[in-house]
Design a protein around this motif. Structure first.
Motif, PDB file in Angstrom:
ATOM      1  N   ALA A   1     -36.346   7.157  -8.436  1.00  0.00           N
ATOM      2  CA  ALA A   1     -35.293   8.030  -7.784  1.00  0.00           C
ATOM      3  C   ALA A   1     -35.261   7.584  -6.986  1.00  0.00           C
ATOM      4  O   ALA A   1     -33.813   7.554  -6.390  1.00  0.00           O
ATOM      5  CB  ALA A   1     -35.933   9.558  -8.228  1.00  0.00           C
TER       6      ALA A   1
ATOM      7  N   ILE B   1     -40.002   8.013  -4.928  1.00  0.00           N
ATOM      8  CA  ILE B   1     -39.915   8.704  -4.738  1.00  0.00           C
ATOM      9  C   ILE B   1     -40.046   8.904  -6.411  1.00  0.00           C
ATOM     10  O   ILE B   1     -39.052   8.003  -7.214  1.00  0.00           O
ATOM     11  CB  ILE B   1     -39.347   9.524  -3.861  1.00  0.00           C
ATOM     12  N   LYS B   2     -40.798   9.177  -7.325  1.00  0.00           N
ATOM     13  CA  LYS B   2     -41.003   9.031  -8.691  1.00  0.00           C
ATOM     14  C   LYS B   2     -39.459   9.643  -9.357  1.00  0.00           C
ATOM     15  O   LYS B   2     -39.327  10.810  -9.052  1.00  0.00           O
ATOM     16  CB  LYS B   2     -42.257   8.991  -9.114  1.00  0.00           C
ATOM     17  N   GLN B   3     -39.470   9.911 -10.263  1.00  0.00           N
ATOM     18  CA  GLN B   3     -39.118  10.224 -11.396  1.00  0.00           C
ATOM     19  C   GLN B   3     -38.927  12.044 -12.088  1.00  0.00           C
ATOM     20  O   GLN B   3     -40.233  11.636 -12.370  1.00  0.00           O
ATOM     21  CB  GLN B   3     -37.620   8.953 -13.092  1.00  0.00           C
ATOM     22  N   GLY B   4     -38.193  12.768 -11.502  1.00  0.00           N
ATOM     23  CA  GLY B   4     -38.627  13.300 -12.623  1.00  0.00           C
ATOM     24  C   GLY B   4     -40.352  14.666 -11.619  1.00  0.00           C
ATOM     25  O   GLY B   4     -39.807  16.066 -11.652  1.00  0.00           O
ATOM     26  N   GLU B   5     -39.916  13.961 -10.514  1.00  0.00           N
ATOM     27  CA  GLU B   5     -41.079  14.322  -9.635  1.00  0.00           C
ATOM     28  C   GLU B   5     -40.676  15.809  -8.393  1.00  0.00           C
ATOM     29  O   GLU B   5     -39.497  15.592  -8.177  1.00  0.00           O
ATOM     30  CB  GLU B   5     -41.853  14.002  -8.676  1.00  0.00           C
TER      31      GLU B   5
ATOM     32  N   ASN C   1     -32.336   5.615  -7.634  1.00  0.00           N
ATOM     33  CA  ASN C   1     -32.317   5.624  -9.377  1.00  0.00           C
ATOM     34  C   ASN C   1     -31.404   3.694  -8.918  1.00  0.00           C
ATOM     35  O   ASN C   1     -30.771   3.314 -10.510  1.00  0.00           O
ATOM     36  CB  ASN C   1     -30.443   5.886  -9.720  1.00  0.00           C
TER      37      ASN C   1
ATOM     38  N   ILE D   1     -31.203  13.757  -8.848  1.00  0.00           N
ATOM     39  CA  ILE D   1     -31.313  14.581  -7.244  1.00  0.00           C
ATOM     40  C   ILE D   1     -31.518  15.157  -6.199  1.00  0.00           C
ATOM     41  O   ILE D   1     -29.681  15.201  -6.157  1.00  0.00           O
ATOM     42  CB  ILE D   1     -31.987  12.933  -6.613  1.00  0.00           C
TER      43      ILE D   1
ATOM     44  N   ARG E   1     -36.682  21.024 -12.143  1.00  0.00           N
ATOM     45  CA  ARG E   1     -37.758  19.917 -12.349  1.00  0.00           C
ATOM     46  C   ARG E   1     -37.427  19.757 -14.471  1.00  0.00           C
ATOM     47  O   ARG E   1     -37.751  18.735 -14.808  1.00  0.00           O
ATOM     48  CB  ARG E   1     -38.728  20.700 -11.846  1.00  0.00           C
TER      49      ARG E   1
ATOM     50  N   THR F   1     -35.340  15.701  -9.870  1.00  0.00           N
ATOM     51  CA  THR F   1     -35.639  15.511  -8.924  1.00  0.00           C
ATOM     52  C   THR F   1     -35.812  15.865  -7.815  1.00  0.00           C
ATOM     53  O   THR F   1     -34.698  16.101  -7.753  1.00  0.00           O
ATOM     54  CB  THR F   1     -36.269  13.612  -9.207  1.00  0.00           C
TER      55      THR F   1
END
Lengths: 254, 307
Positions: free
Chosen positions: B4, B28-32, B65, B155, B181, B186
């Motif tokens: 992300a 930073i990971k997607q969806g975290e 992204n 995000i 979430r 994210t």
């Protein structure tokens, strides 16, 4: 590519702000200009002889509109961009997917629209007090729009430069007001002694007032072409300064 | 999967010469939900401001992204929503006007139904036509969140969302973040409340004096934190640990006046019962017993205080 939704949003926001502060943005300039008409047009003006074949009361109308147009364009545009900087809401403008061109179009467009509306209202008010004729309505509107846009750009620059409310007032008070009063709003430059005539030609407002007055009565202190060049030149200078501000992020970004 | 947010070699030195960020690298990971933890002045807000485009980086790159936040700023900024730390609102506007304004500013056509939903979700609907200046601090915070959500960001940055916020609003905010979430947003939140990061985040990054000290899964961090220490104050000093207690992994401190045992408090068998039985068998007398949990706070303080 432009962000039209953003431009529209800012424009509506700014126009709504004027609606909220109707008293100070429209009514107070109209009242003060009306006072000028009453004092100079009716009370004193009847004792002053015609200038270039125009009654004094009618002669000052274009100058008075210019006076309001300049001060209100600067005030509107400078406050419009200074206020978000002052309260901190500028964060949203800076983090939004808008370019500086978008921002300038929106803020300057709104400020110019307001002062054009104001100018037309003053014109209508003037018509109540003095007999008016407009020889070149198309040129009149052209000068109105060009002047409003140019001085809104100047106001926008001042709003970015200022770092306090005092500075916001400083340039209008110290520079613009003297220039307009000495720029032939109330008199013809040709009435001055030769030395002061020469000095007056360094005052950019002379060209604006002269060109604007020409569009009303066909008589001017300087030729219409020179007037047009002067305002276009000033517009170009303002655009260059804005471009530099945005290129460097001056006072907007750390 | 594209991260992300991807921050590479990011540094920021302000004109004053103050170095706010020193070579930050962070994904930073997607969806975290990512918790950025650090004391005041650590550089949290500077980092967020650079990612969102409010502050210009001195060096380094930021991708959102996979898009560069300078070259493709329209793309990245459309993806990102920001709730700033300060309660900066247009005092004379109404929540309804300001949230619709934000949506337009971010390039989206008007959608009154969507704005209505946000305001209802944030319990702002009955206040939608009041001037923002008449609202309480907590309500203003909700207005800022509504503005950030108005353009349906993928995000979301929450800069100290619960600073100066009462307990109830804090709970609401946490619930809201969890709901967001679930929709795939994210979320990056900064805080100096450790329990908040602990409660909310999937991963935690600790930032101090412009440096990213640590980035770790919260579970891993919690496992470290789950360790407890049992301390026995001995009646008489021991020179060494008796061999009968060797299997217990003990250590002596205070010149043998204290015996320490570290164990995992989450484990089924902590080993305390057998330890105490063995100590009794060895004939060691103790005058006091104490257990202590090493908290995120301890780790945090030790990281942040390190020279």
């Amino acid at each position: 590519m432009m962000n039209f939704n953003a431009i529209r949003s800012i424009y509506i926001f700014e126009m709504a702000r004027a609606g909220r502060t109707l008293l100070q943005s429209i009514i107070s300039p109209v009242i003060s200009t009306s006072l000028y008409f009453v004092v100079f047009g009716a009370a004193i003006g009847s004792r002053i002889q015609e200038i270039d074949g125009v009654a004094y009361g009618a002669f000052i109308v274009p100058g008075l509109i210019m006076l309001s147009l300049l001060t209100q364009s600067i005030a509107n545009a400078s406050f419009g961009i200074y206020f978000p900087r002052f309260v901190g809401t500028i964060y949203e403008l800076l983090s939004a997917p808008v370019s500086y061109v978008d921002l300038t179009i929106a803020y300057v467009g709104a400020a110019a629209s307001k002062s054009i509306i104001l100018g037309l209202i003053i014109l209508a008010t003037a018509a109540v007090f003095v007999p008016l004729e407009i020889l070149h309505p198309f040129w009149m509107l052209g000068f109105l729009v060009l002047t409003a846009v140019t001085f809104s750009l100047l106001g926008f620059i001042i709003g970015i430069w200022a770092d306090g409310f005092e500075k916001l007032q400083l340039i209008p008070l110290l520079i613009i007001t003297p220039l307009t009063f000495l720029g032939g709003s109330f008199y013809s430059i040709t009435m001055l002694p030769p030395v002061w005539q020469t000095i007056s030609y360094f005052n950019p407002v002379v060209y604006l007032v002269s060109g604007f007055r020409w569009s009303f009565y066909g008589a001017a202190d300087v030729s219409i072409g020179v007037s047009l060049l002067a305002i276009l030149g000033f517009l170009a200078i303002c655009l260059a300064v804005i471009a530099w501000i945005f290129k460097t992020g001056y006072r907007l970004k750390n | 999967m594209t991260p992300a947010i991807s921050v590479t070699n990011l540094s920021k030195t302000y004109k004053s010469g103050f170095q706010a960020l020193k070579n930050i690298n962070l994904e930073i990971k997607q969806g975290e939900i990512f918790g950025l933890l650090g004391p005041n002045g650590a550089g949290k807000t500077t980092l967020i401001s650079i990612i969102c485009g409010i502050v210009t980086a001195s060096s380094g790159t930021v991708l959102a992204n996979g898009h560069d936040n300078v070259k493709e700023y329209r793309k990245t900024r459309s993806l990102i929503g920001l709730v700033p730390q300060e309660l900066t609102t247009d005092a004379f506007e109404t929540p309804w006007a300001t949230v619709n304004f934000s949506r337009g500013l971010f390039g989206l056509p008007p959608n009154h139904a969507y704005v209505e939903k946000i305001l209802k979700d944030l319990s702002l609907w009955d206040k939608k036509d009041q001037r923002i200046m008449t609202l309480s601090g907590g309500m203003k915070r909700r207005v800022l969140i509504a503005k950030a959500l108005s353009h349906e960001p993928k995000i979301l940055f929450l800069d100290e969302p619960t600073a100066g916020v009462d307990v109830e609003l804090r709970r609401d905010m946490w619930a809201l973040v969890r709901d967001l979430r679930k929709t795939g947003v994210t979320i990056i939140l900064t805080t100096h409340y450790i329990d908040e990061a602990e409660e909310m985040a999937d991963r935690i990054g600790v930032i101090s004096k412009g440096e990213l000290m640590l980035v770790e899964e919260k579970q891993a961090l919690m496992a470290k934190l789950g360790k407890k220490q049992l301390t026995l104050e001995l009646a008489s000093k021991l020179k060494s640990i008796p061999r009968t207690l060797a299997r217990h992994q003990l250590s002596l401190s205070k010149n043998g006046a204290e015996l320490n045992y570290t164990y995992d408090s989450h484990a089924n068998r902590t080993g305390i019962t057998t330890l105490l039985a063995d100590i009794k068998k060895a004939g060691i007398a103790f005058t006091d017993i104490e257990t202590r949990e090493s908290s995120l706070e301890d780790i945090f303080v030790s990281l942040v205080r390190a020279p």
